[in-house]
Structure formats: C-alpha cells, structure tokens
Design a protein around this motif. Sequence first.
Motif, PDB file in Angstrom:
ATOM      1  N   TYR A 141       0.320   7.322  -6.879  1.00  0.00           N
ATOM      2  CA  TYR A 141       0.751   6.049  -6.305  1.00  0.00           C
ATOM      3  C   TYR A 141       1.154   5.078  -7.413  1.00  0.00           C
ATOM      4  N   LYS A 142       0.362   5.012  -8.461  1.00  0.00           N
ATOM      5  CA  LYS A 142       0.717   4.143  -9.594  1.00  0.00           C
ATOM      6  C   LYS A 142       2.027   4.597 -10.221  1.00  0.00           C
ATOM      7  N   ALA A 143       2.214   5.930 -10.352  1.00  0.00           N
ATOM      8  CA  ALA A 143       3.461   6.451 -10.910  1.00  0.00           C
ATOM      9  C   ALA A 143       4.641   6.092 -10.016  1.00  0.00           C
ATOM     10  N   ALA A 144       4.434   6.145  -8.704  1.00  0.00           N
ATOM     11  CA  ALA A 144       5.512   5.804  -7.774  1.00  0.00           C
ATOM     12  C   ALA A 144       5.887   4.334  -7.892  1.00  0.00           C
ATOM     13  N   ARG A 145       4.896   3.459  -8.080  1.00  0.00           N
ATOM     14  CA  ARG A 145       5.185   2.031  -8.246  1.00  0.00           C
ATOM     15  C   ARG A 145       5.969   1.761  -9.526  1.00  0.00           C
ATOM     16  N   ASP A 146       5.758   2.626 -10.523  1.00  0.00           N
ATOM     17  CA  ASP A 146       6.463   2.470 -11.801  1.00  0.00           C
ATOM     18  C   ASP A 146       7.796   3.218 -11.824  1.00  0.00           C
ATOM     19  N   ALA A 147       8.045   4.052 -10.820  1.00  0.00           N
ATOM     20  CA  ALA A 147       9.259   4.876 -10.815  1.00  0.00           C
ATOM     21  C   ALA A 147      10.500   3.998 -10.682  1.00  0.00           C
ATOM     22  N   ARG A 160      12.818  11.991   2.090  1.00  0.00           N
ATOM     23  CA  ARG A 160      12.112  10.738   1.814  1.00  0.00           C
ATOM     24  C   ARG A 160      10.629  11.061   1.670  1.00  0.00           C
ATOM     25  N   GLU A 161      10.021  10.559   0.607  1.00  0.00           N
ATOM     26  CA  GLU A 161       8.589  10.772   0.378  1.00  0.00           C
ATOM     27  C   GLU A 161       7.883   9.425   0.387  1.00  0.00           C
ATOM     28  N   THR A 162       6.792   9.350   1.121  1.00  0.00           N
ATOM     29  CA  THR A 162       5.978   8.142   1.152  1.00  0.00           C
ATOM     30  C   THR A 162       4.712   8.384   0.336  1.00  0.00           C
ATOM     31  N   VAL A 163       4.526   7.579  -0.699  1.00  0.00           N
ATOM     32  CA  VAL A 163       3.358   7.696  -1.573  1.00  0.00           C
ATOM     33  C   VAL A 163       2.461   6.494  -1.308  1.00  0.00           C
ATOM     34  N   THR A 164       1.204   6.745  -0.959  1.00  0.00           N
ATOM     35  CA  THR A 164       0.280   5.672  -0.614  1.00  0.00           C
ATOM     36  C   THR A 164      -0.870   5.605  -1.620  1.00  0.00           C
ATOM     37  N   LYS A 165      -1.705   4.601  -1.441  1.00  0.00           N
ATOM     38  CA  LYS A 165      -2.817   4.396  -2.368  1.00  0.00           C
ATOM     39  C   LYS A 165      -3.756   5.596  -2.408  1.00  0.00           C
ATOM     40  N   ARG A 166      -3.837   6.320  -1.310  1.00  0.00           N
ATOM     41  CA  ARG A 166      -4.759   7.458  -1.295  1.00  0.00           C
ATOM     42  C   ARG A 166      -4.301   8.583  -2.232  1.00  0.00           C
ATOM     43  N   GLY A 169       0.772  -1.235   0.000  1.00  0.00           N
ATOM     44  CA  GLY A 169       0.000   0.000   0.000  1.00  0.00           C
ATOM     45  C   GLY A 169       0.797   1.276   0.000  1.00  0.00           C
ATOM     46  N   GLN A 170       2.136   1.191  -0.128  1.00  0.00           N
ATOM     47  CA  GLN A 170       2.922   2.412  -0.137  1.00  0.00           C
ATOM     48  C   GLN A 170       4.250   2.216  -0.861  1.00  0.00           C
ATOM     49  N   VAL A 171       4.814   3.319  -1.305  1.00  0.00           N
ATOM     50  CA  VAL A 171       6.121   3.329  -1.964  1.00  0.00           C
ATOM     51  C   VAL A 171       6.975   4.390  -1.280  1.00  0.00           C
ATOM     52  N   LEU A 172       8.190   4.005  -0.894  1.00  0.00           N
ATOM     53  CA  LEU A 172       9.117   4.934  -0.261  1.00  0.00           C
ATOM     54  C   LEU A 172      10.123   5.413  -1.295  1.00  0.00           C
ATOM     55  N   LEU A 173      10.203   6.713  -1.467  1.00  0.00           N
ATOM     56  CA  LEU A 173      11.108   7.304  -2.450  1.00  0.00           C
ATOM     57  C   LEU A 173      12.164   8.136  -1.741  1.00  0.00           C
ATOM     58  N   GLU A 174      13.434   7.842  -2.026  1.00  0.00           N
ATOM     59  CA  GLU A 174      14.537   8.682  -1.564  1.00  0.00           C
ATOM     60  C   GLU A 174      14.800   9.716  -2.656  1.00  0.00           C
ATOM     61  N   LEU A 175      14.721  11.000  -2.306  1.00  0.00           N
ATOM     62  CA  LEU A 175      14.754  12.062  -3.306  1.00  0.00           C
ATOM     63  C   LEU A 175      15.834  13.092  -2.995  1.00  0.00           C
ATOM     64  N   CYS A 176      16.384  13.660  -4.068  1.00  0.00           N
ATOM     65  CA  CYS A 176      17.209  14.861  -3.967  1.00  0.00           C
ATOM     66  C   CYS A 176      16.411  15.975  -4.617  1.00  0.00           C
ATOM     67  N   GLY A 177      16.136  17.035  -3.858  1.00  0.00           N
ATOM     68  CA  GLY A 177      15.256  18.082  -4.353  1.00  0.00           C
ATOM     69  C   GLY A 177      15.935  19.424  -4.486  1.00  0.00           C
ATOM     70  N   ALA A 178      15.169  20.466  -4.318  1.00  0.00           N
ATOM     71  CA  ALA A 178      15.674  21.832  -4.448  1.00  0.00           C
ATOM     72  C   ALA A 178      16.804  22.079  -3.452  1.00  0.00           C
ATOM     73  N   GLU A 179      17.600  23.082  -3.742  1.00  0.00           N
ATOM     74  CA  GLU A 179      18.776  23.351  -2.916  1.00  0.00           C
ATOM     75  C   GLU A 179      18.405  23.572  -1.453  1.00  0.00           C
TER      76      GLU A 179
END
Length: 327
Positions: free
Chosen positions: A312-318, A301-307, A285-295
Amino acid sequence: MNASPSLASGDTLRVALAGLLGGLPPRQAAQAVDRLIASYRGTTPTDAPVLRDRSDVAAYAAYRMPATFEAVRAALDALRDAAPAWEPTTHTDIGGGTGAASWAVAEAWDNSPRTTVLDWAAPALALGRELAAGVFEAEWRRARISGALKLDETDLVTVSYVLKELTEADRRAVVAEAARVAQTVVIVEPGTPDGYERIIAARTLLVEAGLTVAAPCPHSGACPIEPGADWCHFAARVSRSSLHRQVKGGSLPYEDEKFSYVAATRFPVTPAVSRVTRKPQIRKGQVLLELCGAEETGLTRETVTKRHGALYKAARDAEWGDAWPPE
C-alpha cells in the motif's frame, strides 16, 4: 541513477542553454517558437528541416530541449530497469538536432558511449556542438533523414521526436535501418494519439525485425488498447528556468511533458511484470492503479488498500509510468 558528475545532466543542460541563449531577443524568440509550435503540433510530414536558421535553432533549444531530454531520460530509465547489466559503448542519435537525446544518453550510464548525432539542419548541429562542448564527446554529422539513410553498426540508436517529420515510407525505412544496425533501439514521440500511432507502427516493425520489447510494454505481443479508443503515453516533469518560462510564456516553475515511447533490444531483457498507465488515484485508504500486464491479461485495474501493508505504501508512492509491482 548514478551518473558521474562530469556527465550530462538536466541542470548542466539548463546552465548551458542559459549561457548560449540568454541574449536571444524575446520578440524574435517568440516568433520562432510560435512557428515551431505549429510545426510540432501539426499533422503534415515535411521533407525539409523544421529548423531553418540560428534563431530557429536557439528558440527550439530553449523551448524543446529540456522536455525532450526528460522524456528520453525516462525511456532510458525504463530500458535500464529491464536490462540493468547492459551498457552501450556506441550510440547513434537519428535526427538528433541540438542533441537533447544525446544528453540523456550521456547521463544514463556511468561510461558515456561514443555518440554520433545525425541531422539535416546544419544550424542545429552547430548549436548542439556548442552546448555539448566540455560535457560529452560526440560527432555532429549532417545527414538527410530519409529512406536513403544508411547507418554503421552501433549498440544504441535513439530516434526522438523525429518520425512525425517524415513521410510514412521514410518512417518505415528509418526504423528498419535502425533495427538492422543496433542492439537496442529507443524511439520517443509526443504523447498524443497520432504520436502513439507512430510508436505502435514502429514497435511492430521492430518486433518483426526480431527485436524484443524491453519497455514500456510487459511483452512483445499486440498492444491491448483498442485503436481509436485510447492511447498509451506517459509524463515527465520538466523544471523551467527563467529563460524557459520567458520563451514559452509560462509562469509555473515546471511543466509535464507527455510522451509515448518504445525500447527494444536484440538481447534478453526482463520487462516489467506490469506498468502503471495512468496517474494513480489516491483515495481514503486505497490506491487505484491502471495497469498494462502480461499479454494474456492486458489492461487491468488493481485496488491496493491499507491491508496490503508495505504494498500500500509502495502504491501511494507509485508514479505514472512505473513498473508494478515494485521489486
């Protein structure tokens, strides 16, 4: 990527390698590969070509060209995402050897740029010319890759898996020369801690020379990674031919090439808002993404869930190295 079928591709490269290298004696190939691995993984720069003769070059082509091609192609894909309207008409491949980066450049755009491959190993240039014959046009020119290197103005410079072979002074001079003559510079190194350090040093020089980082970073400011604590690198999936498996002594039909890179330009670009810096962790039900963002935000870390619905579908395909969020 919509490249013309007449241009270079990974499949075309593998066919070309098989045709030229199929008769390579396995023992001779294995010995050359063992020596090349020791040089590739070593830490001591050299002021002489790593590829000494035809057998070295043939073994290198079978052992390293497919992986180098995929790593550079991934870096170019990120560059194209940041600058979709830009297309080079001229390209210089510094230390290009047998031309793996030039194959990737020829595939990246619909109109293949005029390429000049510079290397100090004549056998590598000779084999590179043979492999590229009938696929893309290039001038294969012998040149010493050092601080004395002088280049003509060009749209794109690639420097792939070369900096480790140079002394620190020569590295700085080569990067500075590339920045002086090019509209865009793409540098790729092994995805190791020391490879990342060389990329960061080159990135600093490019920014100081007035270029803007297009990828992988979302900004041109300081890297948020604490020195010595971690390193930024990515992975490219490489299909293995039977010849590739024979030379590398592997059984799997693929491998993952770890690499670090920087792409910087002298024209406006739109870098990723943030980039996935590790393989996404997919859980129930969730995807954990480690991200490098703006300066100002740095590593998050971003958690993307089904809600989150479509996100969420994009995160599963990332995948590792992707820009985030998707357009």
